[in-house]
Design an enzyme around this catalytic site. Structure first.
Site, mmCIF file in Angstrom:
data_model
loop_
_atom_site.group_PDB
_atom_site.id
_atom_site.type_symbol
_atom_site.label_atom_id
_atom_site.label_comp_id
_atom_site.label_asym_id
_atom_site.label_seq_id
_atom_site.Cartn_x
_atom_site.Cartn_y
_atom_site.Cartn_z
ATOM 1 N N ASP A 1 76.760 40.752 30.485
ATOM 2 C CA ASP A 1 75.408 41.269 30.273
ATOM 3 C C ASP A 1 74.757 40.515 29.119
ATOM 4 O O ASP A 1 75.407 40.242 28.111
ATOM 5 C CB ASP A 1 75.469 42.767 29.962
ATOM 6 C CG ASP A 1 74.114 43.427 30.062
ATOM 7 O OD1 ASP A 1 73.249 43.149 29.200
ATOM 8 O OD2 ASP A 1 73.921 44.229 30.982
ATOM 9 N N ILE A 2 73.490 40.142 29.257
ATOM 10 C CA ILE A 2 72.809 39.390 28.188
ATOM 11 C C ILE A 2 72.380 40.279 27.030
ATOM 12 O O ILE A 2 72.000 39.776 25.976
ATOM 13 C CB ILE A 2 71.581 38.604 28.723
ATOM 14 C CG1 ILE A 2 70.528 39.547 29.297
ATOM 15 C CG2 ILE A 2 72.006 37.560 29.736
ATOM 16 C CD1 ILE A 2 69.198 38.886 29.575
ATOM 17 N N ASN B 1 73.468 52.719 37.812
ATOM 18 C CA ASN B 1 72.225 53.479 37.796
ATOM 19 C C ASN B 1 71.554 53.395 39.170
ATOM 20 O O ASN B 1 71.598 52.358 39.821
ATOM 21 C CB ASN B 1 71.271 52.917 36.735
ATOM 22 C CG ASN B 1 71.791 53.120 35.343
ATOM 23 O OD1 ASN B 1 72.267 54.188 34.993
ATOM 24 N ND2 ASN B 1 71.708 52.086 34.523
ATOM 25 N N GLU C 1 66.840 49.110 36.273
ATOM 26 C CA GLU C 1 65.769 48.145 36.018
ATOM 27 C C GLU C 1 65.765 46.954 36.963
ATOM 28 O O GLU C 1 64.750 46.270 37.075
ATOM 29 C CB GLU C 1 65.852 47.649 34.575
ATOM 30 C CG GLU C 1 65.585 48.751 33.565
ATOM 31 C CD GLU C 1 65.678 48.277 32.133
ATOM 32 O OE1 GLU C 1 66.298 47.225 31.878
ATOM 33 O OE2 GLU C 1 65.129 48.964 31.260
ATOM 34 N N VAL C 2 66.884 46.669 37.606
ATOM 35 C CA VAL C 2 66.965 45.532 38.530
ATOM 36 C C VAL C 2 67.253 46.082 39.924
ATOM 37 O O VAL C 2 68.222 46.822 40.103
ATOM 38 C CB VAL C 2 68.065 44.533 38.109
ATOM 39 C CG1 VAL C 2 68.146 43.376 39.098
ATOM 40 C CG2 VAL C 2 67.808 44.014 36.699
ATOM 41 N N HIS D 1 74.254 47.008 40.834
ATOM 42 C CA HIS D 1 75.131 46.425 39.825
ATOM 43 C C HIS D 1 75.918 47.532 39.149
ATOM 44 O O HIS D 1 75.406 48.612 38.904
ATOM 45 C CB HIS D 1 74.369 45.583 38.796
ATOM 46 C CG HIS D 1 73.201 46.247 38.151
ATOM 47 N ND1 HIS D 1 72.029 46.533 38.812
ATOM 48 C CD2 HIS D 1 73.027 46.694 36.887
ATOM 49 C CE1 HIS D 1 71.170 47.113 37.982
ATOM 50 N NE2 HIS D 1 71.762 47.233 36.798
ATOM 51 N N HIS E 1 78.050 48.386 35.795
ATOM 52 C CA HIS E 1 78.332 48.007 34.414
ATOM 53 C C HIS E 1 79.779 48.362 34.114
ATOM 54 O O HIS E 1 80.210 49.476 34.418
ATOM 55 C CB HIS E 1 77.447 48.790 33.437
ATOM 56 C CG HIS E 1 75.984 48.568 33.600
ATOM 57 N ND1 HIS E 1 75.261 47.753 32.766
ATOM 58 C CD2 HIS E 1 75.097 49.086 34.485
ATOM 59 C CE1 HIS E 1 73.997 47.775 33.118
ATOM 60 N NE2 HIS E 1 73.866 48.577 34.168
#
Length: 126
Positions: free
Chosen positions: A39-40, A97, A105-106, A110, A112
């Protein structure tokens, strides 16, 4: 900005661009079903994202439309990444999520993987 997880898949999302190689990332793992990268904006000492290679907006979309083989391959990939990072013995957290209330948000599923330190309460209370 949170997304609406009921909308169709957006092939222009950042994770789709990462899968196509149009955007660079710190790759951790890849197989036929999944791609994992750091993760960035890490929220824990270890914060890795695992995404399916298929076009799925959310966990809901994935669980409804993916084949059994895709689901099994993706879930196994999440486990492989966690084991490779040495997270099983000390413990880790998985989070996916779905939609606006969760803060997704994307618009690409995904998961985490958080670890490397005590993670505190499961859900932040206001």
């Amino acid at each position: 900005m949170p997304i609406d997880a009921t909308k169709p898949y957006d092939a222009g999302n950042i994770f789709a661009k990462i899968l196509k190689g149009d955007v660079s990332c710190d790759k951790v793992y890849e197989d036929d079903w999944a791609f994992a990268f750091e993760d960035i904006n890490p929220q824990a000492e270890i914060h890795t994202l695992v995404i399916p290679k298929g076009e799925y907006v959310s966990w809901d979309d994935f669980s409804a439309k993916a084949s059994g083989e895709e689901i099994a391959g993706f879930v196994r990939a999440v486990g492989k990444v966690a084991r490779a990072k040495g997270l099983v013995e000390p413990g880790y957290r998985l989070m996916a999520n779905v939609g606006a209330h969760s803060g997704q948000e994307v618009p690409h599923l995904h998961v985490h993987i958080f670890g490397g330190e005590p993670l505190g309460p499961m859900i932040w209370k206001q």
